[in-house]
Design an enzyme around this catalytic site. Structure first.
Site, PDB file in Angstrom:
ATOM      1  N   PRO A 108       0.578  -1.323  -0.212  1.00 47.46           N
ATOM      2  CA  PRO A 108      -0.139  -0.526   0.308  1.00 47.46           C
ATOM      3  C   PRO A 108       1.316   1.348  -0.382  1.00 47.46           C
ATOM      4  O   PRO A 108       0.763   2.484  -0.222  1.00 47.46           O
ATOM      5  CB  PRO A 108      -0.820  -0.517   1.298  1.00 47.46           C
ATOM      6  CG  PRO A 108       0.200  -1.027   1.926  1.00 47.46           C
ATOM      7  CD  PRO A 108       0.298  -2.233   1.340  1.00 47.46           C
ATOM      8  N   ASP A 109       1.937   1.134   0.277  1.00 50.94           N
ATOM      9  CA  ASP A 109       2.758   2.552   0.124  1.00 50.94           C
ATOM     10  C   ASP A 109       3.167   3.309  -0.946  1.00 50.94           C
ATOM     11  O   ASP A 109       3.818   4.180  -1.360  1.00 50.94           O
ATOM     12  CB  ASP A 109       4.162   2.059   1.585  1.00 50.94           C
ATOM     13  CG  ASP A 109       3.708   2.320   2.795  1.00 50.94           C
ATOM     14  OD1 ASP A 109       2.492   2.494   3.125  1.00 50.94           O
ATOM     15  OD2 ASP A 109       4.945   1.321   3.530  1.00 50.94           O
TER      16      ASP A 109
END
Length: 126
Positions: A108-109
């Site tokens: 997700p980063d």
């Protein structure tokens, strides 16, 4: 990654399909020097910048890493980024970028640099 670091400091952990973990009691941490690897999440912004804007050489990203954000390489390759991947550095050159697909559920980063990359990528006709 956690199991690997703990092993480096003398702690033994066994697991069954990463669902059940067993840590023996009475283990002692062993002192030592440890090199913390560079962060693929942070490095992903630089790699995308190189693919969009021009020649960039990023050092310190370990290609044998367990970090899920290393998936940025897959996205860049699918987008057609010109890269030279070597031990110790990754060079990225300005490229004609095309649309790509990547499941970033485990990364997700990577959402901000992936959105940037996608906003520049051209959709191929055909």
């Amino acid at each position: 990654m956690t199991i690997s670091v703990l092993n480096d400091f003398g702690i033994s952990i066994s697991n069954e399909n990463y669902e059940l973990f067993r840590v023996k009691g009475q283990q002692k941490y062993l002192p030592g020097t440890y090199n913390v690897e560079s962060d693929w999440s942070g490095g992903s912004f630089l790699l995308v910048a190189g693919a969009i804007n021009g020649d960039l050489k990023v050092t310190g990203l370990r290609t044998g890493s367990y970090q899920s954000d290393m998936a940025i390489l897959k996205a860049l390759q699918q987008a057609g980024a010109v890269m030279k991947i070597s031990d110790g550095f990754i060079e990225v050159s300005k490229s004609a970028l095309t649309a790509f697909e990547l499941d970033a559920t485990e990364s997700p980063d990577l959402f901000p640099p992936l959105v940037t990359l996608a906003s520049i990528a051209r959709v191929s006709q055909g």
